[in-house]
Design an enzyme around this catalytic site. Structure first.
Site, PDB file in Angstrom:
ATOM      1  N   ASP A  81      86.697  60.814  22.420  1.00 28.99           N
ATOM      2  CA  ASP A  81      86.629  61.816  21.345  1.00 28.99           C
ATOM      3  C   ASP A  81      87.702  61.639  20.280  1.00 28.99           C
ATOM      4  OD1 ASP A  81      84.497  62.989  22.690  1.00 28.99           O
ATOM      5  OD2 ASP A  81      85.814  64.307  23.839  1.00 28.99           O
TER       6      ASP A  81
ATOM      7  N   GLY B  30      87.294  60.226  17.484  1.00 26.45           N
ATOM      8  CA  GLY B  30      86.705  60.176  16.144  1.00 26.45           C
ATOM      9  C   GLY B  30      86.091  58.803  15.872  1.00 26.45           C
ATOM     10  N   LYS B  31      85.697  58.123  16.969  1.00 28.23           N
ATOM     11  CA  LYS B  31      85.107  56.776  16.821  1.00 28.23           C
ATOM     12  C   LYS B  31      83.857  56.803  15.946  1.00 28.23           C
ATOM     13  CE  LYS B  31      84.670  56.609  21.262  1.00 28.23           C
ATOM     14  NZ  LYS B  31      85.433  57.806  21.693  1.00 28.23           N
TER      15      LYS B  31
ATOM     16  N   GLY C  16      79.540  61.393  22.963  1.00 25.52           N
ATOM     17  CA  GLY C  16      79.077  62.264  21.885  1.00 25.52           C
ATOM     18  C   GLY C  16      79.859  61.874  20.651  1.00 25.52           C
ATOM     19  N   HIS C  17      79.213  61.204  19.720  1.00 21.28           N
ATOM     20  CA  HIS C  17      79.892  60.694  18.529  1.00 21.28           C
ATOM     21  C   HIS C  17      79.390  61.467  17.312  1.00 21.28           C
ATOM     22  CE1 HIS C  17      80.684  56.588  20.679  1.00 21.28           C
ATOM     23  NE2 HIS C  17      81.192  57.623  21.310  1.00 21.28           N
TER      24      HIS C  17
ATOM     25  N   GLN D 159      83.594  56.390  25.068  1.00 24.92           N
ATOM     26  CA  GLN D 159      84.725  56.862  25.866  1.00 24.92           C
ATOM     27  C   GLN D 159      86.028  56.283  25.281  1.00 24.92           C
ATOM     28  OE1 GLN D 159      81.776  55.610  27.938  1.00 24.92           O
ATOM     29  NE2 GLN D 159      81.175  57.656  27.314  1.00 24.92           N
TER      30      GLN D 159
HETATM   31  P1  GDP Z   1      84.108  60.323  19.208  1.00 26.05           P
HETATM   32  O1  GDP Z   1      83.495  60.642  20.522  1.00 26.05           O
HETATM   33  O2  GDP Z   1      85.301  59.431  19.339  1.00 26.05           O
HETATM   34  O3  GDP Z   1      83.125  59.796  18.209  1.00 26.05           O
HETATM   35  O4  GDP Z   1      84.665  61.716  18.625  1.00 26.05           O
HETATM   36  P2  GDP Z   1      83.863  63.126  18.618  1.00 26.05           P
HETATM   37  O5  GDP Z   1      82.817  63.072  17.571  1.00 26.05           O
HETATM   38  O6  GDP Z   1      83.460  63.511  19.982  1.00 26.05           O
HETATM   39  O7  GDP Z   1      85.039  64.126  18.219  1.00 26.05           O
HETATM   40  C1  GDP Z   1      85.748  64.001  17.034  1.00 26.05           C
HETATM   41  C2  GDP Z   1      85.596  65.305  16.186  1.00 26.05           C
HETATM   42  O8  GDP Z   1      86.566  65.312  15.176  1.00 26.05           O
HETATM   43  C3  GDP Z   1      84.270  65.386  15.466  1.00 26.05           C
HETATM   44  O9  GDP Z   1      83.904  66.746  15.358  1.00 26.05           O
HETATM   45  C4  GDP Z   1      84.574  64.792  14.085  1.00 26.05           C
HETATM   46  O10 GDP Z   1      83.725  65.267  13.064  1.00 26.05           O
HETATM   47  C5  GDP Z   1      85.960  65.301  13.877  1.00 26.05           C
HETATM   48  N1  GDP Z   1      86.841  64.452  13.063  1.00 26.05           N
HETATM   49  C6  GDP Z   1      86.939  63.096  13.032  1.00 26.05           C
HETATM   50  N2  GDP Z   1      87.946  62.702  12.228  1.00 26.05           N
HETATM   51  C7  GDP Z   1      88.512  63.844  11.755  1.00 26.05           C
HETATM   52  C8  GDP Z   1      89.629  64.121  10.884  1.00 26.05           C
HETATM   53  O11 GDP Z   1      90.327  63.230  10.416  1.00 26.05           O
HETATM   54  N3  GDP Z   1      89.910  65.443  10.647  1.00 26.05           N
HETATM   55  C9  GDP Z   1      89.182  66.467  11.170  1.00 26.05           C
HETATM   56  N4  GDP Z   1      89.526  67.709  10.878  1.00 26.05           N
HETATM   57  N5  GDP Z   1      88.122  66.234  11.979  1.00 26.05           N
HETATM   58  C10 GDP Z   1      87.804  64.949  12.266  1.00 26.05           C
HETATM   59  P1  IMO Z   2      83.021  59.728  23.776  1.00 29.04           P
HETATM   60  O1  IMO Z   2      82.293  58.422  23.595  1.00 29.04           O
HETATM   61  C1  IMO Z   2      85.521  62.253  26.317  1.00 29.04           C
HETATM   62  C2  IMO Z   2      84.898  61.939  30.640  1.00 29.04           C
HETATM   63  C3  IMO Z   2      84.319  63.139  31.363  1.00 29.04           C
HETATM   64  C4  IMO Z   2      84.978  62.976  32.731  1.00 29.04           C
HETATM   65  C5  IMO Z   2      84.986  61.457  32.927  1.00 29.04           C
HETATM   66  C6  IMO Z   2      83.817  60.923  33.738  1.00 29.04           C
HETATM   67  O2  IMO Z   2      82.382  60.875  23.070  1.00 29.04           O
HETATM   68  O3  IMO Z   2      84.470  59.562  23.446  1.00 29.04           O
HETATM   69  P2  IMO Z   2      81.230  60.592  33.248  1.00 29.04           P
HETATM   70  O4  IMO Z   2      80.164  61.579  32.843  1.00 29.04           O
HETATM   71  O5  IMO Z   2      81.413  59.478  32.279  1.00 29.04           O
HETATM   72  O6  IMO Z   2      81.059  60.097  34.652  1.00 29.04           O
HETATM   73  O7  IMO Z   2      82.592  61.464  33.256  1.00 29.04           O
HETATM   74  O8  IMO Z   2      84.933  60.902  31.624  1.00 29.04           O
HETATM   75  N1  IMO Z   2      84.092  61.444  29.506  1.00 29.04           N
HETATM   76  C7  IMO Z   2      84.427  61.617  28.218  1.00 29.04           C
HETATM   77  N2  IMO Z   2      85.453  62.300  27.663  1.00 29.04           N
HETATM   78  N3  IMO Z   2      84.656  61.568  25.530  1.00 29.04           N
HETATM   79  C8  IMO Z   2      83.642  60.857  26.082  1.00 29.04           C
HETATM   80  O9  IMO Z   2      82.841  60.054  25.337  1.00 29.04           O
HETATM   81  C9  IMO Z   2      83.478  60.884  27.481  1.00 29.04           C
HETATM   82  N4  IMO Z   2      82.593  60.333  28.334  1.00 29.04           N
HETATM   83  C10 IMO Z   2      82.989  60.667  29.562  1.00 29.04           C
HETATM   84  O10 IMO Z   2      84.697  64.335  30.745  1.00 29.04           O
HETATM   85  O11 IMO Z   2      86.307  63.400  32.677  1.00 29.04           O
HETATM   86 MG    MG Z   3      82.942  62.294  21.660  1.00 25.19          MG
END
Ligand code: GDP
Ligand code: IMO
Ligand code: MG
Length: 430
Positions: free
Chosen positions: A13, A15-16, A40-41, A224
């Site tokens: 999470d 911000g990939k 979840g991206h 992840q």
């Molecule tokens: P990922 O799994 O690495 O793709 O990250 P997620 O999408 O799960 O979580 C990142 C969250 O931060 C999302 O809601 C993005 O829209 C938000 N985000 C990413 N970069 C920034 C930033 O620079 N500032 C803010 N405020 N939000 C950001």
């Molecule tokens: P993105 O790609 C954050 C965490 C779960 C748990 C552990 C194992 O959005 O960054 P799993 O369901 O993979 O067997 O769970 O890994 N986890 C994540 N945490 N971002 C993710 O993906 C994750 N995918 C799995 O919360 O701790």
């Molecule tokens: Mg995510």
């Protein structure tokens, strides 16, 4: 032209998705190489927010070919749902631009049920807090060589093999005291849905090899993060796949020389978060934690994209960031969410650990050694200005620049991009 790799440098999470979306403007292919719909991206473009779980984030750009590599585990139902919601949002989804490796493994309803039952059977201290998406059981079947792959969808005996898998899973479920699945009903529904993916199966390893040879740019999108890697993460509180940059090669079917000239980019937030159980040395609780997490009002507040769980939050861990640089071979860092720190009087940065009366700057014995470590902090002055509209390094507040420079020095790695908001253009290049 190169293979560029984007990985999470923390516990996911980071911000990939947002960064992949930004860089996909200059890529021909965007390819996922690990994990499944546990990811979840999020990609924000104007008023549209895309939440991608299986489809690579580059799909939002019409010119990009999106690839799902052999390293992935794919739930056909969630993939089809995602494809149709993307279509609904105006994104073109067609076999010409969405290619799935025949060697990727399938996640079935039995894998999901097993994931939940196995988690429920663990004692409280041993619970991993999985996403419940069937990731662990699907990779278990892959490793024990009884998994079902995308290519198997086309085999004449697929129904038989699927039924055998469902029967066997039922035996395990009943041993765990969990309800069994109706094998015949599940098999019919699964075949009905998954057969719609047949058109998308493609020899992506050969395709990417050729693309690179012809000078196209391929962006590999990690899911992840480094500390969730099955080998080098905080085992056993990890996911079940290889999340690191080198896994982009095996997870896409490319040889080691494909990565020779490319960028290896580690995405890290300007602070630290984790969802699920496991050690987290710089974790903070209470009011200070709420300040970093947000209340859930903003779409970017720290609540899981896949499960909605509040994320644990803390100060940036420079020791683990250095470790991420080392195990991935990062050539550069990308910092996200710097805007969230605006308004803090001071910011703590973990520069070392104290463990057994010694001070260390690397996690002792790997990431799973951090449970016994106490963080040592450096405190830096904050800044008051709203930085969400800043687009140039020189326009950043002095203290924000000093914070970034300290991170870069600690990690011994240059910072190339700084994100200051979720929107496509809220970013500055250094
Ligand atoms: P990922 O799994 O690495 O793709 O990250 P997620 O999408 O799960 O979580 C990142 C969250 O931060 C999302 O809601 C993005 O829209 C938000 N985000 C990413 N970069 C920034 C930033 O620079 N500032 C803010 N405020 N939000 C950001
Ligand atoms: P993105 O790609 C954050 C965490 C779960 C748990 C552990 C194992 O959005 O960054 P799993 O369901 O993979 O067997 O769970 O890994 N986890 C994540 N945490 N971002 C993710 O993906 C994750 N995918 C799995 O919360 O701790
Ligand atoms: Mg995510």
């Amino acid at each position: 032209m190169p293979l560029n790799i984007i990985v999470g440098a923390q516990w996911g999470d980071e911000g990939k998705g947002r960064i992949v979306d930004y860089l996909a403007a200059g890529a021909d292919y965007v390819a996922r190489y690990n994990g499944g719909d546990n990811a979840g991206h999020t990609v924000t473009v104007g008023s549209k927010i895309f939440k991608l779980h299986l489809v690579p984030s580059g799909i939002v750009h019409p010119h990009v070919i999106a690839v799902l590599g052999n390293g992935m585990v794919i739930n056909p139902r969630t993939l089809l749902d995602e494809m149709s919601s993307l279509r609904g949002a105006g994104v073109s989804i067609a076999p010409q631009r969405l290619h799935i490796s025949p060697a990727a493994h399938l996640i079935t309803p039995a894998h999901r049920a097993l994931d939940k039952a196995l988690e429920a059977a663990r004692s409280k201290e041993k619970q991993i807090g999985t996403t419940g998406r069937g990731i662990g059981p699907a990779y278990t079947d892959k490793a024990t060589r009884r998994g079902l792959r995308l290519a198997d969808l086309l085999a004449p005996d697929f129904r038989e093999r699927l039924l055998a898998h469902l029967h066997e899973s039922n035996r395990t479920l009943s041993g765990l005291g969990a309800p069994e699945l109706d094998s015949e009903e599940e098999a019919d529904a699964f075949i009905n849905q998954s057969s719609r993916l047949a058109l998308y199966i493609f020899d992506v390893a050969a395709e990417l090899h050729l693309a690179l040879k012809q000078g196209h740019t391929v962006l590999a999108e990690g899911a992840q993060g480094t500390l969730l890697d099955i080998d080098h993460g905080t085992y056993p509180f990890v996911t079940s796949s290889s999340t690191l940059a080198p896994a982009a090669l095996t997870g896409l079917g490319l040889g080691i020389t494909a990565a020779r000239e490319g960028r290896v980019m580690g995405v890290t937030k300007a602070f630290q978060t984790r969802v699920g159980s496991g050690p987290f040395p710089t974790e903070i609780k209470g009011k200070a934690a709420e300040r970093l997490r947000g209340t859930g009002q903003n779409p970017w507040d720290e609540y899981g994209t896949t499960t909605g769980r509040p994320r644990r939050v803390g100060w940036l861990d420079g020791v683990l960031l250095r470790y991420a640089v080392r195990v991935n071979g990062l050539t550069e860092l990308i910092i996200t969410k710097l805007d969230i720190l605006s308004g803090l009087e001071s910011i703590k940065l973990c520069t070392g650990y104290s463990v057994n009366n010694a001070i260390v700057s690397d996690p002792p014995g790997g990431a799973d050694g951090i449970a016994a470590c106490e963080p040592i902090y450096e405190e830096l002055p904050g800044w008051a200005e709203d930085i969400t509209a800043v687009r140039k390094w020189k326009s950043l507040p002095k203290n924000a620049k000093a914070y970034l420079e300290r991170i870069s020095a600690l990690a011994e790695t240059p910072i190339k991009l700084v994100s200051l908001g979720p929107e496509r253009e809220q970013i500055l290049e250094i």
